[in-house]
Design a protein around this motif. Structure first.
Motif, short mmCIF file in Angstrom:
data_model
loop_
_atom_site.label_atom_id
_atom_site.label_comp_id
_atom_site.label_asym_id
_atom_site.label_seq_id
_atom_site.Cartn_x
_atom_site.Cartn_y
_atom_site.Cartn_z
N ASP A 52 -6.06 30.07 1.80
CA ASP A 52 -5.81 28.27 1.30
C ASP A 52 -4.63 28.37 1.97
OD1 ASP A 52 -8.37 27.71 0.91
OD2 ASP A 52 -7.13 28.51 -1.76
N PHE A 53 -3.68 29.01 2.00
CA PHE A 53 -1.79 28.99 2.01
C PHE A 53 -1.74 30.62 3.17
CE2 PHE A 53 -2.20 30.83 -1.89
CZ PHE A 53 -1.13 32.45 -1.80
N LYS A 54 -0.33 30.06 3.95
CA LYS A 54 0.38 31.52 4.51
C LYS A 54 1.02 32.22 3.31
CE LYS A 54 0.14 29.19 8.48
NZ LYS A 54 0.72 28.46 10.55
N THR A 55 0.70 33.16 3.15
CA THR A 55 1.12 34.58 2.43
C THR A 55 2.69 34.50 2.77
OG1 THR A 55 -0.28 35.50 2.22
CG2 THR A 55 0.88 36.28 1.38
N ASP A 56 3.65 34.67 4.13
CA ASP A 56 4.93 34.69 4.73
C ASP A 56 5.55 33.47 3.85
OD1 ASP A 56 3.45 33.50 6.39
OD2 ASP A 56 4.02 34.11 8.50
N GLU A 57 4.60 32.37 4.38
CA GLU A 57 5.64 30.70 4.04
C GLU A 57 5.99 31.27 2.20
OE1 GLU A 57 3.76 27.62 6.25
OE2 GLU A 57 3.99 28.66 8.27
N ALA A 58 4.09 31.37 1.91
CA ALA A 58 4.57 30.92 0.14
C ALA A 58 5.47 31.99 -0.33
CB ALA A 58 3.15 31.22 -0.30
N LEU B 73 3.64 35.79 -6.14
CA LEU B 73 1.96 35.98 -5.84
C LEU B 73 1.33 37.35 -6.07
CD1 LEU B 73 2.90 35.46 -1.61
CD2 LEU B 73 1.96 34.16 -3.47
N VAL B 74 0.34 37.26 -6.55
CA VAL B 74 -0.20 38.57 -7.38
C VAL B 74 -1.99 38.75 -6.79
CG1 VAL B 74 -1.35 39.02 -10.04
CG2 VAL B 74 0.54 37.28 -9.49
N VAL C 204 -7.52 39.00 -4.06
CA VAL C 204 -7.86 38.11 -2.81
C VAL C 204 -5.83 37.52 -3.55
CG1 VAL C 204 -7.39 35.44 -1.67
CG2 VAL C 204 -9.55 36.83 -1.34
N VAL C 205 -4.93 37.10 -2.38
CA VAL C 205 -3.71 37.73 -2.93
C VAL C 205 -3.51 35.79 -3.65
CG1 VAL C 205 -2.99 36.49 -0.91
CG2 VAL C 205 -0.89 37.13 -3.18
N GLU C 206 -3.18 35.49 -5.03
CA GLU C 206 -3.36 34.47 -5.37
C GLU C 206 -1.44 33.69 -5.87
OE1 GLU C 206 -4.77 31.84 -5.91
OE2 GLU C 206 -7.49 33.25 -6.41
N ARG C 207 -1.54 32.09 -5.46
CA ARG C 207 0.14 32.04 -6.82
C ARG C 207 -0.17 31.12 -7.94
NH1 ARG C 207 3.67 27.96 -3.41
NH2 ARG C 207 5.53 27.49 -4.36
N THR C 208 0.87 32.58 -8.41
CA THR C 208 0.61 32.67 -9.69
C THR C 208 1.78 32.21 -10.76
OG1 THR C 208 -0.86 34.25 -9.67
CG2 THR C 208 -0.13 34.21 -12.40
#
Length: 499
Positions: free
Chosen positions: A339-345, A355-356, A367-371
């Motif tokens: 759902d998103f690019k980790t390096d941009e987030a 990111l958790v 899976v990594v989640e924006r938390t």
């Protein structure tokens, strides 16, 4: 509970001993994340040890306040905000803001001391000879004055010592003595001594079954990074040696949070790094979790980073090529979210957001989640000096470590050799019982029992025998007789007592 993304994010207690990482730039919320985890672990009956660099973590001993921001964040996450406080024991190597922490020189061992003293290979070899001679002759090396006395003895009898243990240079001994003086000026004399810490005192619960949060005052210690790093590595090694194998428990016995983790690894020699990696890899089977807190994931060696299963990544800044590399490296350690690019987030995260990725049942990273990180229920910010003194005064360990113990050890034993006639040492060495044991020591070190012949200058063997004999004669219950039977060599080359 860590926080909430599209769903609640939890640290699974059964997998908390698989270690972890909390990373992010200054001011992005790392300390709050650490406090949230420490509170949750304590509530679950797990003991915690955390290095408090800025003093902010001390507030966990006081109830929180229903601030608007905390109440609002709790509502967003879907929980009720309820202020709370937690059982805390304060520690301080210098004994100023908590109970003193001490280790003996022998427990530290030559490898860690060599790093503390910044010795070269030749000087480290000389230090190893001194430790070996002390071991072979049951000379307890407890504090810095013991080590200085031992080195002086080795220097004065260099010709005889090197026949048994190999070549040594007096110039190297002088260099070590100078470094010991520098170390003492930095406050290491407060750390090296007795009563030595019983590492199991970190593993305690209060009357309500909540795990005690052990907080190390590290603000002053931070100005002495080698002492800080060596202390942390020694502590892990002691735990590894002392605790039994337990495999995977329903919850860990103890969880460590090492703030400013780069101090542990910067400029560390390869043997020490290897030892750290070995301990981190194996200590989880002892029921201990290790969490590194640092600004940049690249601060942690790749071999250690691969052991860290639970990750909280706060915002990073990418102003330099190294920063950009760190962002990419951090992003690559996560199981990617489509759902998103980790390096941009990582570059877009707000304060209190991270990111958790936690280990799921079966040990697979989620899976990594924006938390949104949950608000702490205890105070965010430091205690006042008066509040800290109150907590220390009410501590269950009050009085156990507060007074320094200076028992008879290598310094006293070697100093007394001038007060005991050679004939007394000779007679004691040839007798049975304890004297017979000393005679055997002389035979091992010097190639045979000493003989009286009116020599103007005694050999090193006679001096060791004489000083030890007087010690035994004065008190049959002396600590020396017990040391030999209960010491083991630990992972980092020190000696650990099985209690």
């Amino acid at each position: 509970m860590i926080g909430k993304s599209t769903k609640p994010e939890y640290l699974t207690l059964k997998l908390a001993n698989r270690h972890g990482l909390v990373a992010g730039a200054t001011g992005t919320g790392k300390t709050v994340s650490l406090q949230v985890m420490a509170e949750g672990l304590s509530n679950a009956g797990v003991s915690v040890f955390a290095a408090d660099i800025k003093g902010d973590l001390s507030g966990i001993a006081a109830p929180g306040q229903s601030k608007e921001a905390f109440v609002k964040r709790a509502e967003e996450i879907g929980i009720a905000y309820q202020p709370d406080r937690f059982p805390v024991v304060f520690w301080d190597i210098f004994g100023e803001q908590g109970h003193p922490i001490r280790a003996t020189v022998t427990e530290m061992g030559p490898l860690l001391l060599s790093r503390l003293l910044e010795l070269n290979d030749t000087q480290e070899g000389v230090l190893n000879i001194a430790f070996r001679m002390a071991d072979d002759n049951n000379l307890p090396v407890v504090d810095l004055k013991d080590l200085r006395a031992l080195l002086t003895f080795v220097s004065d009898h260099a010709d005889e010592v090197q026949k048994k243990y190999g070549n040594l240079a007096k110039a190297s001994i002088g260099a070590i003595q100078r470094q010991l003086l520098t170390l003492e000026n930095q406050g290491a004399d407060k750390f090296l001594g007795e009563p030595a810490l019983e590492i199991t005192d970190f593993i305690r619960t209060d009357r309500d079954g909540r795990g005690v949060v052990n907080i190390l005052a590290a603000d002053k210690l931070m100005t002495r990074p080698r002492l800080y790093a060596s202390f942390l590595v020694w502590m892990l090694s002691e735990l590894f040696e002392m605790l039994p194998e337990v495999g995977d428990l329903d919850k860990p016995k103890l969880v460590f949070f090492f703030d400013e983790a780069h101090l542990l690894f910067n400029d560390a020699p390869k043997p020490l790094l290897d030892a750290v990696q070995q301990v981190v890899r194996l200590i989880r089977s002892k029921g201990v979790g290790v969490y590194f807190v640092t600004q940049n994931p690249l601060d942690v060696p790749e071999a250690v980073l691969g052991q860290l299963g639970n990750k909280i990544q706060h915002a990073l800044r990418a102003f330099t090529p190294r920063d950009q590399k760190a962002v990419r490296a951090a992003a690559e350690t996560f199981r990617q979210n489509p759902d998103f690019k980790t390096d941009e987030a990582i570059l877009q995260l707000a304060v209190g957001e991270a990111l958790v990725s936690m280990l799921e049942p079966g040990g697979v990273p989620s899976v990594v989640e924006r938390t949104l990180i949950a608000p702490p229920t205890a105070r965010v910010g430091p205690l006042t000096e008066a509040e800290r003194r109150e907590v220390v005064a009410a501590s269950p360990l009050r009085g156990k470590y507060d007074e320094t113990l200076d028992r008879e050890s290598a310094y006293e034993m070697l100093a007394k050799r001038k007060d005991m006639p050679a004939e007394t040492a000779q007679g004691t060495a040839e007798s049975g019982g304890l004297g017979g044991i000393l005679g055997q020591i002389g035979a091992v070190l010097g190639g045979g029992a000493p003989t009286s012949g009116g020599r103007a200058k005694m050999s090193m063997t006679e001096m060791v025998i004489r000083s030890a004999a007087q010690s035994f004669a004065r008190s049959a219950s002396t600590q020396i007789a017990r040391e030999a039977g209960r010491i083991i060599r630990n992972t980092l080359g020190g000696v650990s007592s099985r209690r």
